[in-house]
Design an enzyme around this catalytic site. Structure first.
Site, PDB file in Angstrom:
ATOM      1  N   GLU A  59       4.313   5.093   4.566  1.00 27.63           N
ATOM      2  CA  GLU A  59       3.075   4.065   4.636  1.00 27.63           C
ATOM      3  C   GLU A  59       1.818   4.870   4.122  1.00 27.63           C
ATOM      4  O   GLU A  59       1.928   5.872   4.224  1.00 27.63           O
ATOM      5  CB  GLU A  59       3.055   3.757   5.923  1.00 27.63           C
ATOM      6  CG  GLU A  59       1.724   2.588   6.327  1.00 27.63           C
ATOM      7  CD  GLU A  59       1.615   1.293   5.426  1.00 27.63           C
ATOM      8  OE1 GLU A  59       1.983   1.506   4.297  1.00 27.63           O
ATOM      9  OE2 GLU A  59       1.237   0.221   6.237  1.00 27.63           O
ATOM     10  N   ASP A  60       0.850   4.045   3.663  1.00 28.62           N
ATOM     11  CA  ASP A  60      -0.448   4.415   3.103  1.00 28.62           C
ATOM     12  C   ASP A  60      -1.345   5.114   4.151  1.00 28.62           C
ATOM     13  O   ASP A  60      -1.632   6.076   4.151  1.00 28.62           O
ATOM     14  CB  ASP A  60      -1.122   3.466   2.373  1.00 28.62           C
ATOM     15  CG  ASP A  60      -1.175   2.096   3.054  1.00 28.62           C
ATOM     16  OD1 ASP A  60      -0.976   1.924   4.078  1.00 28.62           O
ATOM     17  OD2 ASP A  60      -1.973   1.162   2.264  1.00 28.62           O
ATOM     18  N   GLY A 119       0.763  -1.352  -0.094  1.00 26.22           N
ATOM     19  CA  GLY A 119      -0.251  -0.173  -0.155  1.00 26.22           C
ATOM     20  C   GLY A 119       0.738   1.260   0.071  1.00 26.22           C
ATOM     21  O   GLY A 119       0.503   2.373  -0.520  1.00 26.22           O
ATOM     22  N   ARG A 167      -5.897   0.060  -6.081  1.00 25.74           N
ATOM     23  CA  ARG A 167      -4.694   0.863  -5.697  1.00 25.74           C
ATOM     24  C   ARG A 167      -4.252   1.967  -6.821  1.00 25.74           C
ATOM     25  O   ARG A 167      -3.524   2.889  -6.398  1.00 25.74           O
ATOM     26  CB  ARG A 167      -3.583  -0.275  -5.514  1.00 25.74           C
ATOM     27  CG  ARG A 167      -3.796  -1.205  -4.500  1.00 25.74           C
ATOM     28  CD  ARG A 167      -2.507  -1.795  -4.219  1.00 25.74           C
ATOM     29  NE  ARG A 167      -2.215  -3.278  -3.531  1.00 25.74           N
ATOM     30  CZ  ARG A 167      -2.527  -3.242  -2.249  1.00 25.74           C
ATOM     31  NH1 ARG A 167      -2.398  -2.101  -1.558  1.00 25.74           N
ATOM     32  NH2 ARG A 167      -2.551  -4.248  -1.457  1.00 25.74           N
TER      33      ARG A 167
HETATM   34  P1  IMP Z   1      -2.992  -1.211  11.089  1.00 22.71           P
HETATM   35  O1  IMP Z   1      -2.190  -2.100  11.468  1.00 22.71           O
HETATM   36  O2  IMP Z   1      -4.499  -1.293  11.581  1.00 22.71           O
HETATM   37  O3  IMP Z   1      -2.698   0.420  11.213  1.00 22.71           O
HETATM   38  O4  IMP Z   1      -3.405  -1.285   9.465  1.00 22.71           O
HETATM   39  C1  IMP Z   1      -2.702  -0.558   8.618  1.00 22.71           C
HETATM   40  C2  IMP Z   1      -3.113  -1.391   7.309  1.00 22.71           C
HETATM   41  O5  IMP Z   1      -4.384  -1.602   7.076  1.00 22.71           O
HETATM   42  C3  IMP Z   1      -2.648  -0.371   6.097  1.00 22.71           C
HETATM   43  O6  IMP Z   1      -1.399  -0.731   5.540  1.00 22.71           O
HETATM   44  C4  IMP Z   1      -3.830  -0.677   4.932  1.00 22.71           C
HETATM   45  O7  IMP Z   1      -3.030  -1.834   4.281  1.00 22.71           O
HETATM   46  C5  IMP Z   1      -4.957  -1.193   5.920  1.00 22.71           C
HETATM   47  N1  IMP Z   1      -5.994  -0.254   5.733  1.00 22.71           N
HETATM   48  C6  IMP Z   1      -6.310   0.223   6.908  1.00 22.71           C
HETATM   49  N2  IMP Z   1      -7.436   1.055   6.883  1.00 22.71           N
HETATM   50  C7  IMP Z   1      -7.742   0.898   5.573  1.00 22.71           C
HETATM   51  C8  IMP Z   1      -8.787   1.704   4.628  1.00 22.71           C
HETATM   52  O8  IMP Z   1      -9.390   2.625   4.777  1.00 22.71           O
HETATM   53  N3  IMP Z   1      -8.516   1.272   3.144  1.00 22.71           N
HETATM   54  C9  IMP Z   1      -7.610   0.389   2.660  1.00 22.71           C
HETATM   55  N4  IMP Z   1      -6.862  -0.257   3.676  1.00 22.71           N
HETATM   56  C10 IMP Z   1      -6.764   0.283   5.042  1.00 22.71           C
HETATM   57 MG    MG Z   2      -0.790  -1.768   4.140  1.00 20.14          MG
END
Ligand code: IMP
Ligand code: MG
Length: 179
Positions: free
Chosen positions: A98-99, A43, A164
């Protein structure tokens, strides 16, 4: 693809101008340091590619792969992290690109891994931040935009590995996943 988007949150132009600001800020912050920008696959790749071109000091580009196991069978916060054996973190100042920071588990795991490998400093830069969803004890050092708790796609972010490549960021229509 536009048909699956309920509402555009950030246009291509808005993203571009915010990334340019972040690039200027980071160029000052990391001037004179042994600087690495580390994109998080998959991402973060799109944001990372734009971000490095908005930075005008020398840097090393690397990538790390991370994915969280968000199914019911594994404990929450369990994140799989893998990075290139050719890369040396020791002695370097690393900025993770990071995204999105959502629960924060992914960024926390990546950051801890790089510190364990001997990085001098590890900071995080996300184009999006969903503060209301945070679980892990981590905040992003640099954020493009704060967003509400909505599922978004585009600019690297996917749903079921798709969308994406949308050049903007938008809320995914519920029709797509509430079938
Ligand atoms: P975390 O570990 O919960 O912070 O997750 C981060 C990852 O979850 C990101 O790198 C995304 O791949 C995915 N993610 C979280 N929210 C979204 C969203 O709204 N759309 C798409 N991917 C998301
Ligand atoms: Mg991700």
């Amino acid at each position: 693809m536009d048909k699956v988007i309920e509402r555009v949150l950030f246009t291509e132009e808005q993203i571009k101008s915010r990334v340019a600001e972040l690039g200027r800020q980071l160029s000052r912050e990391y001037e004179g340091k042994d600087f690495v920008v580390m994109g998080v696959l998959r991402g973060g790749a799109v944001f990372c590619a734009d971000l490095i071109r908005a930075i005008d000091i020398p840097l090393e580009l690397s990538f790390i792969e991370a994915s969280s196991y968000k199914d019911a069978t594994t404990p929450q916060g369990d994140v799989w992290v893998s990075y290139s054996k050719d890369f040396t973190a020791a002695g370097k100042h690393i900025l993770i690109a990071e995204d999105i920071i959502d629960t924060g588990h992914t960024l926390k795991a990546v950051k801890e891994r790089l510190l364990k490998e001997g990085a001098l400093s590890v900071k995080t830069c996300c184009i999006l931040n969903k503060p209301s969803r945070r679980q892990a004890n981590i905040t992003a050092d640099y954020v493009g935009f704060d967003i509400p708790d909505e599922f978004v796609v585009g600019y690297g972010l996917d749903y079921a590995s798709k969308y994406r490549n949308l050049p903007y960021i938008g809320i995914l229509s519920r029709k797509v996943y509430e079938k």
